[in-house]
Enzyme design. Structure first.
Site, short mmCIF file in Angstrom:
data_model
loop_
_atom_site.label_atom_id
_atom_site.label_comp_id
_atom_site.label_asym_id
_atom_site.label_seq_id
_atom_site.Cartn_x
_atom_site.Cartn_y
_atom_site.Cartn_z
NE ARG A 40 -4.10 -1.69 2.18
CZ ARG A 40 -4.90 -2.05 2.50
NH1 ARG A 40 -4.52 -2.12 4.14
NH2 ARG A 40 -6.21 -2.91 2.55
CE LYS A 201 -21.43 -14.45 6.95
NZ LYS A 201 -21.69 -13.54 7.62
N GLY A 354 -9.57 -7.37 -1.55
CA GLY A 354 -9.65 -8.55 -0.84
C GLY A 354 -8.92 -9.87 -0.96
N GLY A 377 -13.48 -3.58 -0.06
CA GLY A 377 -14.94 -2.72 0.61
C GLY A 377 -15.61 -2.21 0.00
#
Length: 397
Positions: A40, A201, A354, A377
């Site tokens: 990063r 999910k 992610g 996100g």
């Protein structure tokens, strides 16, 4: 949502003090505090170098972890300042506070071509509340705000959104690239446009599937969430992951895809095992008939073939979420095959943050992917079609 935002290249930066929001939320070794991946920090370098070379004085800021408004020194950005200095091969001044006397004095003394880093923005209680008083204090040190932390643009915090009320606000090169590539993929994709969605999910991807049903030509569903779709259609899924309350939604999505003429592909076979462990013995079973004492941990060989064929002729592929438990070698095959098929497809390929980004990198396909998003996100909310507050506050071109 307008993605056509002004960047650092559209404004005069020479001689200006620039507040630069970076994403320096780096992983650290719990015992020693050493930075375990500087990816990063490296990602922020092009914008920092552009600003410094063009005569700006850079006041960088970022959060690290979740100190919740307290000064937790294990979450200090001091190690980041040190690593940033090594990468830039020039001194990085570190402020012992975020908007206190040390930060203010060092910012006032900063000259064009010099850089400093403020202490963790989340040491301030007002950061996550987007407190206008904190935003004003941050802004008072600079004349221009540059947003380059794509991983944080989905959060309305003082350092990501609030400061734009007090300073002209533009995007850095990293955020500009995210908006350009992902914005174009959603608004004007090269077709056929195929979306590959995995992960555990259904609930995490509800809004993504819903949004993409009006944009994609085909949607591929893998990962743990596929078993809720199987169960909803009357399948036996053994001990596999199930969100029982999402079965109606799964059927609704299948029907909606049919109405819109969108291909909706689900796994036809599964690699199942008796226990969730790296040493578990994989058995290939029909996805609709998983034995009662087994759980699905990856897509099976027929599904791999089906999914890979679907991405072969694609013009644009967006992927978010692994196909199985890729951390276990025995159950990484589906994810690996997907990554390879994307790498060889010749399409514009986008991997959304992610786990999928980690998988593509671990499996060695990162350099063959058009774009790997830096925000988990944020890229998910982007795919949902949500307005990102840290982008909405930037000046339009």
């Amino acid at each position: 949502m307008n993605y056509n935002k002004k960047t650092v290249k559209d404004v005069e930066v020479s001689g200006k003090k620039v507040l630069l929001r970076c994403d320096f939320n780096v992983p650290q070794d719990k015992a020693t505090g050493a930075i375990t991946s500087d990816k990063r920090i490296v990602a922020a370098l092009p914008t920092i170098q552009y600003l410094l070379e063009n005569g700006a004085a850079v006041i960088a800021c970022s959060h690290l972890g979740k100190p919740k408004g307290e000064r937790k020194m294990e979450l200090s950005l001091a190690p980041v300042a040190k690593r940033l200095g090594e990468l830039l091969q020039k001194p990085v001044t570190f402020a012992a506070d975020t908007v206190g006397p040390d930060a203010k004095a060092k910012a006032a003394a900063l000259k064009p071509g010099e850089i400093m880093l403020l202490e963790n923005t989340r040491f301030e209680a007002g950061e996550t509340k987007n407190d206008p008083a904190l935003a004003k204090e941050l802004a008072s040190m600079a004349e221009l705000y540059v947003s380059d932390a794509f991983g944080s643009v989905h959060r309305a915090h003082a350092s990501t959104v609030g400061v734009a009320d007090y300073l002209p606000a533009v995007s850095g090169l990293l955020v500009a690239r995210e908006l350009e590539v992902m914005g174009k993929a959603l608004d004007d994709p090269k077709r056929p446009f195929v979306a590959v969605l995995g992960g555990a999910k259904v609930s995490d991807k509800i809004n993504v599937i819903n949004n993409l049903l009006s944009k994609a030509d085909a949607i591929i569903i893998g990962g743990g969430m596929a078993y809720t779709f199987a169960k909803a259609q009357g399948g036996s899924i053994g001990q596999s992951l199930l969100e029982a309350d999402k079965q109606d939604y799964a059927l609704e999505m299948i029907a909606k895809a049919k109405d819109k003429g969108v291909k909706f592909l689900l796994p036809v076979d599964t690699l199942a095992a008796k226990e969730f462990s790296p040493d578990a013995q994989p058995v290939v079973v029909d996805t609709m008939a998983i034995p009662d004492d087994m759980q699905g941990l990856d897509i099976g060989p027929k599904s791999v073939q089906l999914f890979c064929d679907a991405v072969k002729g694609a013009g644009t592929i967006v992927w978010n979420g692994p196909m199985g438990v890729f951390e276990f070698d025995a159950f990484a095959g589906g994810t690996r095959a997907m990554a390879q098929a994307m790498a060889e497809s010749g399409a514009v390929t986008i991997v959304g943050g992610g786990d999928s980004a980690a998988a593509v990198e671990q499996l060695g396909f990162a350099d063959k992917i058009t774009h790997i998003s830096t925000g988990g996100g944020a890229s998910l909310e982007f795919l949902e079609g949500k307005e990102l507050p840290g982008v909405a506050c930037l000046q339009d071109k």
